[in-house]
Motif scaffolding. Structure first.
Motif, PDB file in Angstrom:
ATOM      1  N   ILE A  12       0.845  -1.199   0.000  1.00  0.00           N
ATOM      2  CA  ILE A  12       0.000   0.000   0.000  1.00  0.00           C
ATOM      3  C   ILE A  12       0.880   1.249   0.000  1.00  0.00           C
ATOM      4  O   ILE A  12       0.616   2.198  -0.744  1.00  0.00           O
ATOM      5  CB  ILE A  12      -0.986  -0.006   1.177  1.00  0.00           C
ATOM      6  N   ARG A  13       1.941   1.261   0.786  1.00  0.00           N
ATOM      7  CA  ARG A  13       2.858   2.416   0.785  1.00  0.00           C
ATOM      8  C   ARG A  13       3.475   2.600  -0.602  1.00  0.00           C
ATOM      9  O   ARG A  13       3.557   3.725  -1.103  1.00  0.00           O
ATOM     10  CB  ARG A  13       3.936   2.248   1.843  1.00  0.00           C
ATOM     11  N   GLN A  14       3.899   1.498  -1.226  1.00  0.00           N
ATOM     12  CA  GLN A  14       4.471   1.591  -2.573  1.00  0.00           C
ATOM     13  C   GLN A  14       3.439   2.106  -3.572  1.00  0.00           C
ATOM     14  O   GLN A  14       3.755   2.933  -4.433  1.00  0.00           O
ATOM     15  CB  GLN A  14       4.996   0.224  -3.018  1.00  0.00           C
ATOM     16  N   LEU A  15       2.204   1.634  -3.437  1.00  0.00           N
ATOM     17  CA  LEU A  15       1.123   2.065  -4.318  1.00  0.00           C
ATOM     18  C   LEU A  15       0.857   3.562  -4.161  1.00  0.00           C
ATOM     19  O   LEU A  15       0.768   4.298  -5.148  1.00  0.00           O
ATOM     20  CB  LEU A  15      -0.134   1.250  -4.020  1.00  0.00           C
ATOM     21  N   VAL A  16       0.752   4.014  -2.925  1.00  0.00           N
ATOM     22  CA  VAL A  16       0.506   5.440  -2.657  1.00  0.00           C
ATOM     23  C   VAL A  16       1.674   6.283  -3.177  1.00  0.00           C
ATOM     24  O   VAL A  16       1.464   7.307  -3.829  1.00  0.00           O
ATOM     25  CB  VAL A  16       0.261   5.681  -1.152  1.00  0.00           C
ATOM     26  N   ASP A  21       3.630  10.108  -7.017  1.00  0.00           N
ATOM     27  CA  ASP A  21       4.701  10.477  -7.949  1.00  0.00           C
ATOM     28  C   ASP A  21       4.099  10.827  -9.302  1.00  0.00           C
ATOM     29  O   ASP A  21       4.516  11.793  -9.946  1.00  0.00           O
ATOM     30  CB  ASP A  21       5.712   9.341  -8.102  1.00  0.00           C
ATOM     31  N   LYS A  22       3.110  10.057  -9.737  1.00  0.00           N
ATOM     32  CA  LYS A  22       2.442  10.321 -11.013  1.00  0.00           C
ATOM     33  C   LYS A  22       1.662  11.640 -10.954  1.00  0.00           C
ATOM     34  O   LYS A  22       1.661  12.405 -11.914  1.00  0.00           O
ATOM     35  CB  LYS A  22       1.506   9.170 -11.378  1.00  0.00           C
ATOM     36  N   ILE A  23       1.024  11.907  -9.837  1.00  0.00           N
ATOM     37  CA  ILE A  23       0.281  13.163  -9.692  1.00  0.00           C
ATOM     38  C   ILE A  23       1.242  14.351  -9.738  1.00  0.00           C
ATOM     39  O   ILE A  23       0.988  15.344 -10.420  1.00  0.00           O
ATOM     40  CB  ILE A  23      -0.549  13.158  -8.392  1.00  0.00           C
ATOM     41  N   ARG A  24       2.367  14.235  -9.042  1.00  0.00           N
ATOM     42  CA  ARG A  24       3.352  15.327  -9.039  1.00  0.00           C
ATOM     43  C   ARG A  24       3.969  15.550 -10.413  1.00  0.00           C
ATOM     44  O   ARG A  24       4.425  16.642 -10.722  1.00  0.00           O
ATOM     45  CB  ARG A  24       4.433  15.069  -8.001  1.00  0.00           C
ATOM     46  N   ALA A  25       3.984  14.528 -11.254  1.00  0.00           N
ATOM     47  CA  ALA A  25       4.539  14.654 -12.599  1.00  0.00           C
ATOM     48  C   ALA A  25       3.529  15.230 -13.591  1.00  0.00           C
ATOM     49  O   ALA A  25       3.903  15.589 -14.706  1.00  0.00           O
ATOM     50  CB  ALA A  25       5.025  13.283 -13.089  1.00  0.00           C
ATOM     51  N   ALA A  38       0.677  21.413   1.221  1.00  0.00           N
ATOM     52  CA  ALA A  38       1.107  22.689   1.817  1.00  0.00           C
ATOM     53  C   ALA A  38       2.404  22.577   2.611  1.00  0.00           C
ATOM     54  O   ALA A  38       2.487  22.962   3.759  1.00  0.00           O
ATOM     55  CB  ALA A  38      -0.011  23.267   2.686  1.00  0.00           C
ATOM     56  N   GLY A  39       3.442  22.032   1.972  1.00  0.00           N
ATOM     57  CA  GLY A  39       4.759  21.988   2.588  1.00  0.00           C
ATOM     58  C   GLY A  39       4.960  20.874   3.605  1.00  0.00           C
ATOM     59  O   GLY A  39       6.023  20.770   4.195  1.00  0.00           O
ATOM     60  N   ASP A  40       3.968  20.045   3.843  1.00  0.00           N
ATOM     61  CA  ASP A  40       4.096  18.970   4.827  1.00  0.00           C
ATOM     62  C   ASP A  40       3.780  17.630   4.165  1.00  0.00           C
ATOM     63  O   ASP A  40       2.856  16.922   4.562  1.00  0.00           O
ATOM     64  CB  ASP A  40       3.169  19.231   6.010  1.00  0.00           C
ATOM     65  N   CYS A  41       4.576  17.296   3.176  1.00  0.00           N
ATOM     66  CA  CYS A  41       4.331  16.103   2.366  1.00  0.00           C
ATOM     67  C   CYS A  41       4.371  14.825   3.197  1.00  0.00           C
ATOM     68  O   CYS A  41       3.527  13.951   3.014  1.00  0.00           O
ATOM     69  CB  CYS A  41       5.361  16.044   1.242  1.00  0.00           C
ATOM     70  N   GLU A  42       5.317  14.715   4.115  1.00  0.00           N
ATOM     71  CA  GLU A  42       5.451  13.476   4.897  1.00  0.00           C
ATOM     72  C   GLU A  42       4.196  13.192   5.731  1.00  0.00           C
ATOM     73  O   GLU A  42       3.722  12.062   5.777  1.00  0.00           O
ATOM     74  CB  GLU A  42       6.692  13.539   5.788  1.00  0.00           C
ATOM     75  N   THR A  43       3.669  14.211   6.392  1.00  0.00           N
ATOM     76  CA  THR A  43       2.463  14.033   7.200  1.00  0.00           C
ATOM     77  C   THR A  43       1.280  13.660   6.317  1.00  0.00           C
ATOM     78  O   THR A  43       0.500  12.761   6.657  1.00  0.00           O
ATOM     79  CB  THR A  43       2.153  15.311   8.003  1.00  0.00           C
ATOM     80  N   ARG A  44       1.140  14.333   5.185  1.00  0.00           N
ATOM     81  CA  ARG A  44       0.027  14.054   4.280  1.00  0.00           C
ATOM     82  C   ARG A  44       0.130  12.650   3.691  1.00  0.00           C
ATOM     83  O   ARG A  44      -0.871  11.942   3.584  1.00  0.00           O
ATOM     84  CB  ARG A  44      -0.049  15.090   3.144  1.00  0.00           C
ATOM     85  N   LEU A  45       1.342  12.241   3.314  1.00  0.00           N
ATOM     86  CA  LEU A  45       1.496  10.887   2.783  1.00  0.00           C
ATOM     87  C   LEU A  45       1.191   9.842   3.847  1.00  0.00           C
ATOM     88  O   LEU A  45       0.578   8.817   3.543  1.00  0.00           O
ATOM     89  CB  LEU A  45       2.901  10.685   2.205  1.00  0.00           C
ATOM     90  N   ALA A  46       1.586  10.090   5.084  1.00  0.00           N
ATOM     91  CA  ALA A  46       1.261   9.153   6.167  1.00  0.00           C
ATOM     92  C   ALA A  46      -0.258   9.006   6.291  1.00  0.00           C
ATOM     93  O   ALA A  46      -0.771   7.896   6.481  1.00  0.00           O
ATOM     94  CB  ALA A  46       1.865   9.622   7.487  1.00  0.00           C
ATOM     95  N   LYS A  47      -0.990  10.119   6.153  1.00  0.00           N
ATOM     96  CA  LYS A  47      -2.452  10.054   6.190  1.00  0.00           C
ATOM     97  C   LYS A  47      -2.994   9.277   4.991  1.00  0.00           C
ATOM     98  O   LYS A  47      -3.969   8.542   5.108  1.00  0.00           O
ATOM     99  CB  LYS A  47      -3.060  11.448   6.223  1.00  0.00           C
ATOM    100  N   MET A  48      -2.348   9.446   3.836  1.00  0.00           N
ATOM    101  CA  MET A  48      -2.789   8.718   2.649  1.00  0.00           C
ATOM    102  C   MET A  48      -2.520   7.218   2.783  1.00  0.00           C
ATOM    103  O   MET A  48      -3.321   6.413   2.321  1.00  0.00           O
ATOM    104  CB  MET A  48      -2.124   9.260   1.385  1.00  0.00           C
TER     105      MET A  48
END
Length: 132
Positions: A12-16, A21-25, A38-48
């Motif tokens: 799931i982490r790899q999938l997210v 990565d595709k969205i950012r591209a 908003a500058g806090d990518c790690e926290t947001r990814l953990a939530k995802m």
């Protein structure tokens, strides 16, 4: 019918990670993503990770709400939401076996439909009933 191993938290982490990565591209999706994190990518990814674990595994880890996410989604149109779903499907196909990819994409499609209702349904504006 072949039995498929359940998807792991690591998958799931790899999938997210692959999906975002595709969205950012993507030139159109990147600004929306950057506004949401908003500058806090790690926290947001953990939530995802928690969110998608809850969706795919029905783990119950995610305690947030799609309604709360709505306020950060300015600029997201139905077509862009459909593109997000396609990118998620690409990540599923790249990382998961066929059956798990299909089931995971189907769950994501349900999430996308829920978001469409939250973001675009306007019962106070009966534009569909009046369209010619």
């Amino acid at each position: 019918m072949t039995q498929t191993a359940p998807i792991s938290d690591e998958q799931i982490r790899q999938l997210v990670d692959s999906f975002y990565d595709k969205i950012r591209a993507d030139a159109d999706l990147r600004p929306i993503f950057e506004r949401v994190v908003a500058g806090d990518c790690e926290t947001r990814l953990a939530k995802m990770y928690e969110f998608w674990s809850s969706v795919i595994l029905t783990s119950g880890f995610y305690k947030g709400s799609l309604v709360a996410v709505r306020k950060h989604m300015g600029g997201l149109e139905i077509g862009l939401l459909d593109r997000c779903l396609a990118l998620f499907g690409e990540s599923c196909d790249e990382l998961l076996d066929r059956e798990t990819a299909g089931l995971s994409w189907l769950k994501a499609a349900h999430v996308a439909e829920s978001l469409k209702l939250l973001l675009f349904c306007r019962p106070d504006r009966p534009w569909l009933r009046n369209a010619s």
